[in-house]
Motif scaffolding. Structure first.
Motif, PDB file in Angstrom:
ATOM      1  N   TYR A 100      20.324  40.575   8.263  1.00 31.23           N
ATOM      2  CA  TYR A 100      19.478  40.664   7.077  1.00 31.23           C
ATOM      3  C   TYR A 100      18.867  42.052   6.948  1.00 31.23           C
ATOM      4  CZ  TYR A 100      15.621  39.880  10.413  1.00 31.23           C
ATOM      5  OH  TYR A 100      14.732  39.970  11.462  1.00 31.23           O
ATOM      6  N   ASN A 101      18.461  42.379   5.751  1.00 31.26           N
ATOM      7  CA  ASN A 101      17.810  43.653   5.463  1.00 31.26           C
ATOM      8  C   ASN A 101      16.316  43.427   5.252  1.00 31.26           C
ATOM      9  OD1 ASN A 101      20.087  45.642   5.217  1.00 31.26           O
ATOM     10  ND2 ASN A 101      20.776  44.122   3.724  1.00 31.26           N
ATOM     11  N   VAL A 102      15.518  44.409   5.660  1.00 29.48           N
ATOM     12  CA  VAL A 102      14.070  44.356   5.469  1.00 29.48           C
ATOM     13  C   VAL A 102      13.676  45.522   4.566  1.00 29.48           C
ATOM     14  CG1 VAL A 102      11.829  44.349   6.622  1.00 29.48           C
ATOM     15  CG2 VAL A 102      13.836  43.420   7.804  1.00 29.48           C
TER      16      VAL A 102
ATOM     17  N   ASN B 298      12.576  39.921   3.468  1.00 26.40           N
ATOM     18  CA  ASN B 298      13.912  39.891   4.070  1.00 26.40           C
ATOM     19  C   ASN B 298      14.951  39.378   3.076  1.00 26.40           C
ATOM     20  OD1 ASN B 298      12.575  40.579   6.431  1.00 26.40           O
ATOM     21  ND2 ASN B 298      12.552  38.479   7.204  1.00 26.40           N
ATOM     22  N   LYS B 299      16.180  39.861   3.234  1.00 21.28           N
ATOM     23  CA  LYS B 299      17.301  39.365   2.426  1.00 21.28           C
ATOM     24  C   LYS B 299      18.514  39.219   3.328  1.00 21.28           C
ATOM     25  CE  LYS B 299      20.141  40.246  -1.657  1.00 21.28           C
ATOM     26  NZ  LYS B 299      20.440  41.172  -2.786  1.00 21.28           N
ATOM     27  N   ILE B 300      19.011  37.967   3.467  1.00 23.75           N
ATOM     28  CA  ILE B 300      20.170  37.711   4.322  1.00 23.75           C
ATOM     29  C   ILE B 300      21.413  38.338   3.703  1.00 23.75           C
ATOM     30  CG2 ILE B 300      21.687  35.925   5.259  1.00 23.75           C
ATOM     31  CD1 ILE B 300      19.285  34.100   5.504  1.00 23.75           C
ATOM     32  N   SER B 301      22.136  39.129   4.511  1.00 28.74           N
ATOM     33  CA  SER B 301      23.361  39.773   4.028  1.00 28.74           C
ATOM     34  C   SER B 301      24.612  39.054   4.521  1.00 28.74           C
ATOM     35  CB  SER B 301      23.402  41.238   4.471  1.00 28.74           C
ATOM     36  OG  SER B 301      23.306  41.335   5.885  1.00 28.74           O
ATOM     37  N   SER B 302      24.551  38.426   5.711  1.00 26.76           N
ATOM     38  CA  SER B 302      25.707  37.695   6.231  1.00 26.76           C
ATOM     39  C   SER B 302      25.283  36.833   7.413  1.00 26.76           C
ATOM     40  CB  SER B 302      26.828  38.646   6.666  1.00 26.76           C
ATOM     41  OG  SER B 302      26.407  39.446   7.747  1.00 26.76           O
TER      42      SER B 302
ATOM     43  N   LYS C  77      17.217  49.540   7.585  1.00 30.24           N
ATOM     44  CA  LYS C  77      16.515  48.467   8.289  1.00 30.24           C
ATOM     45  C   LYS C  77      17.347  47.194   8.309  1.00 30.24           C
ATOM     46  CE  LYS C  77      12.100  48.083   7.628  1.00 30.24           C
ATOM     47  NZ  LYS C  77      10.799  47.913   6.972  1.00 30.24           N
ATOM     48  N   MET C  78      18.567  47.316   8.849  1.00 29.72           N
ATOM     49  CA  MET C  78      19.392  46.138   9.070  1.00 29.72           C
ATOM     50  C   MET C  78      18.929  45.449  10.350  1.00 29.72           C
ATOM     51  SD  MET C  78      21.878  44.086   8.328  1.00 29.72           S
ATOM     52  CE  MET C  78      22.830  44.936   7.077  1.00 29.72           C
ATOM     53  N   ARG C  79      18.726  44.141  10.262  1.00 28.39           N
ATOM     54  CA  ARG C  79      18.249  43.366  11.409  1.00 28.39           C
ATOM     55  C   ARG C  79      19.211  42.218  11.700  1.00 28.39           C
ATOM     56  NH1 ARG C  79      15.553  47.127  11.249  1.00 28.39           N
ATOM     57  NH2 ARG C  79      13.286  47.372  11.265  1.00 28.39           N
ATOM     58  N   THR C  80      19.129  41.706  12.899  1.00 28.02           N
ATOM     59  CA  THR C  80      19.903  40.519  13.269  1.00 28.02           C
ATOM     60  C   THR C  80      18.992  39.517  13.965  1.00 28.02           C
ATOM     61  OG1 THR C  80      20.552  41.433  15.414  1.00 28.02           O
ATOM     62  CG2 THR C  80      22.029  41.840  13.559  1.00 28.02           C
ATOM     63  N   ALA C  81      19.226  38.264  13.711  1.00 29.93           N
ATOM     64  CA  ALA C  81      18.569  37.173  14.427  1.00 29.93           C
ATOM     65  C   ALA C  81      19.685  36.327  15.025  1.00 29.93           C
ATOM     66  CB  ALA C  81      17.699  36.355  13.488  1.00 29.93           C
TER      67      ALA C  81
END
Length: 495
Positions: free
Chosen positions: A360-362, A241-245, A195-199
């Motif tokens: 970010y990951n969910v 959520n946790k921001i990865s980069s 569940k990698m996401r982008t905003a």
């Protein structure tokens, strides 16, 4: 020109069940009054006629209204010549483009607002047996430059009279037999691949001359910086959520010395990074920065969506590998001075931006948690989690259909979501929408083979449908065996 939006038919079984229906006496839509609508069989031909009164219609100069009559029984359809009503500018553009830009048999009309105008429409096509239960639908579509669709709607205008109404003998034999049942859909289960996401977003942060630090009070910087803050807080503010980069890409507009633009673009991206770090929004170790001296991709997009006649030639200069990057802007200015002046004043300020992407990951959710989110915040769910919720309802139910459509709206690139949405569309009789969903889905996907087989069968392409069903069955789709049996019944009924 062909429309960019394909004709969408949202017909269900009741549309086919209507044996006798009279044409609507008058239809009024967007100021166009359509009357004297006829649809009848004559000497092996299907005659269609109507009168269109444009007197009450107002149209913008760069717009067109396409009214395309379509004969359909819900599965098969024939498009008739369209009536294309052009505004002043669109009409002039067509005249400049010449006959090569016109579709044969279409009727093109330049609308003169506030004047009386009428169009008498009459055409005929070869009559086919399936037209016994057909209807006449008017596809109405507004278009902008280069006939880019702005939206469409459909209006049922008339139904084919029964044989008794037309004074013809009733057909016997196969046409009286019970129609075969409905094909079986094969739904696809999305893979649970994380569940990698982008905003993402774009900020136009401005700098005073010779300055590289951000001044929030300068020009529109306050509102532009708030965009970034809002995006980051929208992600980090959710405990799931946790921001990865975070990736920043700074751009300058093409005018000005090339070397200076490189420095300016890099400074803009670096300044946004400093802003994020100094305001404790993102840890510096998570931020990467890139820059480019010219935002050519954004400019090409603006050109593509514009009404500039030479937009293709300007894009060709941008893409020409023989022209050095530092010389492209000057070359555009030399070849297209009028267009360049417009772009410099109107578009170039919009190119001086910094694009930002927050990855970010969910965390994963249970079925009960997913049910709470599917209608309110589906982006928090993966395609697999949304499908997991759909499985708690009966296939074909309203809840099932709604969730399947939520999945494809949230993840339009997911092949499983697209196949499932195509199945729902076909179950509701909307085969054109189903074809759009299936477009781009891998041909080797077993469930897609079955869905494409159903679509081909509905369009009367029985041999193609048989091949697809056989391929789907070989790939392990159980529903395909039933569909092969159903297709054989249809082929026998049509023989």
């Amino acid at each position: 020109m062909k429309h960019f939006v394909q004709y969408a038919f949202a017909f269900c079984a009741m549309l086919l069940a209507a044996q006798v229906s009279r044409a609507q006496e008058t239809i009024v839509t967007d100021g166009v009054q359509i009357s004297d609508i006829t649809m009848q069989r004559s000497s092996g031909r299907l005659d269609v006629a109507m009168d269109l009164d444009l007197t009450g219609m107002k149209i913008k100069s760069n717009r067109s209204l396409w009214i395309t009559p379509v004969v359909t029984d819900g599965n098969r359809y024939v498009e008739l010549p369209a009536v294309v009503v052009d505004g002043r500018r669109r009409s002039i553009v067509r005249e400049r483009q010449g006959d090569g830009a016109l579709v044969s048999d279409n009727i093109y009309v330049r609308r003169h607002n506030h004047r009386m105008q009428n169009v008498e429409y009459e055409t005929d096509i070869p009559y086919e047996r399936w037209m016994d239960n057909s209807k006449l639908v008017l596809q109405q579509e507004w278009c902008a430059c280069r006939d880019r669709s702005l939206g469409a709607e459909m209006i049922t205008a008339a139904a084919m009279p029964s044989a008794a109404q037309q004074g013809q003998p009733q057909q016997g034999g196969a046409s009286q037999q019970m129609q075969p049942g409905q094909p079986k859909m094969a739904y696809a289960t999305p893979a649970d691949d994380g569940k990698m996401r982008t905003a993402q977003g774009t900020a136009a942060v401005y700098f005073p001359v010779s300055k590289s630090d951000i001044q929030s009070a300068y020009m529109d910087n306050k509102s532009e910086l708030e965009k970034i803050r809002s995006t980051v807080n929208g992600v980090s503010g959710n405990a799931d959520n946790k921001i990865s980069s975070v990736h920043l890409m700074g751009y300058a507009s093409p005018e000005g010395p090339y070397g200076f633009n490189k420095t300016l673009a890099a400074n803009r991206a670096a300044a946004v990074k400093d802003y994020l770090v100094s305001n404790n929004l993102v840890d510096a170790s998570l931020i990467t920065v890139d820059s480019a001296p010219a935002n050519w991709d954004a400019l090409k997009q603006m050109l593509t969506e514009s009404c500039i006649n030479d937009y293709r030639r300007i894009i060709a200069v941008i893409d020409d590998p023989t022209i050095k990057p530092e010389n492209k802007n000057a070359e555009i200015r030399r070849r297209f001075p009028v267009e360049y002046d417009f772009m410099l004043r109107t578009w170039y300020p919009q190119l001086r931006v910094t694009d930002y992407t927050v990855n970010y990951n969910v965390r994963p959710y249970t079925v009960d948690e997913a049910k709470q989110l599917v209608y309110t915040n589906p982006i928090q769910l993966s395609p697999a989690e949304i499908y997991m919720v759909a499985l708690t309802f009966e296939k074909g139910s309203k809840e099932w259909n709604d969730i399947i459509l939520i999945a494809v709206q949230t993840y339009p690139q997911s092949p499983e979501s697209r196949v499932n949405a195509a199945n729902v569309a076909m179950a509701n009789g909307n085969y054109t929408q189903a074809a759009a969903y299936l477009d781009g889905v891998p041909a080797t996907m077993p469930e897609a083979m079955n869905s494409r087989g159903i679509l081909a069968m509905a369009q009367g392409n029985y041999q193609q449908a048989m091949t697809l069903f056989q391929q789907a069955q070989k790939a392990g789709v159980r529903e395909a065996a039933y569909n092969i049996s159903l297709l054989k019944q249809l082929m026998q009924a049509d023989s």
